[in-house]
Design an enzyme around this catalytic site. Structure first.
Site, mmCIF file in Angstrom:
data_model
loop_
_atom_site.group_PDB
_atom_site.id
_atom_site.type_symbol
_atom_site.label_atom_id
_atom_site.label_comp_id
_atom_site.label_asym_id
_atom_site.label_seq_id
_atom_site.Cartn_x
_atom_site.Cartn_y
_atom_site.Cartn_z
ATOM 1 N N LYS A 1 0.853 -1.190 0.000
ATOM 2 C CA LYS A 1 0.000 0.000 0.000
ATOM 3 C C LYS A 1 0.890 1.240 0.000
ATOM 4 O O LYS A 1 1.821 1.350 0.808
ATOM 5 C CB LYS A 1 -0.873 -0.043 1.261
ATOM 6 C CG LYS A 1 -2.178 0.699 1.154
ATOM 7 C CD LYS A 1 -3.028 0.374 2.384
ATOM 8 C CE LYS A 1 -4.344 1.079 2.369
ATOM 9 N NZ LYS A 1 -5.056 0.923 3.650
HETATM 10 O O1 G3P Z 1 -7.723 1.809 5.577
HETATM 11 C C1 G3P Z 1 -8.068 3.046 5.112
HETATM 12 C C2 G3P Z 1 -9.437 3.545 5.506
HETATM 13 O O2 G3P Z 1 -10.377 2.537 5.385
HETATM 14 C C3 G3P Z 1 -9.470 4.304 6.802
HETATM 15 O O3 G3P Z 1 -10.775 4.627 7.202
HETATM 16 O O4 G3P Z 1 -12.362 5.414 8.936
HETATM 17 O O5 G3P Z 1 -9.913 5.943 9.146
HETATM 18 O O6 G3P Z 1 -11.303 7.065 7.428
HETATM 19 P P1 G3P Z 1 -11.087 5.833 8.236
#
Ligand code: G3P
Length: 215
Positions: free
Chosen positions: A83
């Protein structure tokens, strides 16, 4: 639509793997930090439990550093995916890894232009962050829909991972918008199979069953 779990928590993954619902896993530095464990140990353990792709994120911001980390991480397990952030350096590293046959997931995508760049650079996966766009008053799911349209229109091979998923509605809308994958927090996924009417229905059936004459 495939389901990935967005978590670094092995117990959450084990629970949902038993249901046949885990097509892959995504992690990020925040999720790994929550576990308080060594990064490599967590990723290798997850890769052994899940046969699908498991994203592990680099933390370098320069191309040389990203490639050094990526080439090392790629040796950890056959199903690991690198990633990388959506930056100029991230794009260059993504393209180089594509040439080397290493799978990538370009993360932190917030516009069609960014998604298109990542796909053209050779990203295996592109990750638009739906919830974080919603947070600033922009329709995150519209981005997923538009990215799918652009990928299809130009025959680009990248798959869309709808990320930053915050609720059941997001999962349903991601499927309708044509996301190839939704990556769902391990804490949220169990909510998908729950419905109050299912619980009420079971309760009613059990109550009525008491009235059935017993032999
Ligand atoms: O893994 C990346 C993403 O899914 C993070 O989500 O909830 O931290 O915006 P969030």
């Amino acid at each position: 639509m495939k389901f990935y779990l967005d978590t670094g928590n092995v117990e959450e993954i084990k629970r949902i793997v038993k249901l046949g619902l885990v097509d892959g896993v995504t992690t990020n530095p925040t999720l790994i930090a929550k576990e308080g464990r060594v990064f490599k140990d967590v990723i290798q353990e997850i890769c052994a439990i899940v046969s699908g792709p498991v994203s592990a994120e680099v933390i370098s911001l320069d191309v040389a550093g990203m490639l050094k980390e990526a080439r090392d991480i790629a040796t950890w397990a056959p199903n690991v995916v690198i990633k990388l952030p959506m930056t100029e350096a991230g794009l260059e590293a993504t393209h180089q890894l594509y040439l080397e046959g290493i799978k990538t997931n370009v993360t932190l995508i917030f516009s069609v232009a960014q998604g298109l760049m990542a796909a053209k650079a050779g990203a295996t996966y592109i990750s638009p962050f739906v919830g974080r766009l919603d947070d600033i008053g922009v329709d995150g799911m519209k981005l997923v829909k538009e990215l799918r349209q652009v990928l299809d229109q130009y025959g680009l091979k990248s798959e869309i991972i709808a990320a930053s998923i915050r609720g059941i509605g997001h999962v349903e809308q991601a499927a309708l918008a044509g996301a190839h994958i939704a990556t769902i927090p391990g804490t949220l996924l169990p909510a998908l199979w729950k419905h109050p009417l299912t619980d009420i229905g079971i309760e009613r059936f059990l109550k009525d069953w008491e009235k059935v004459p017993k032999p």
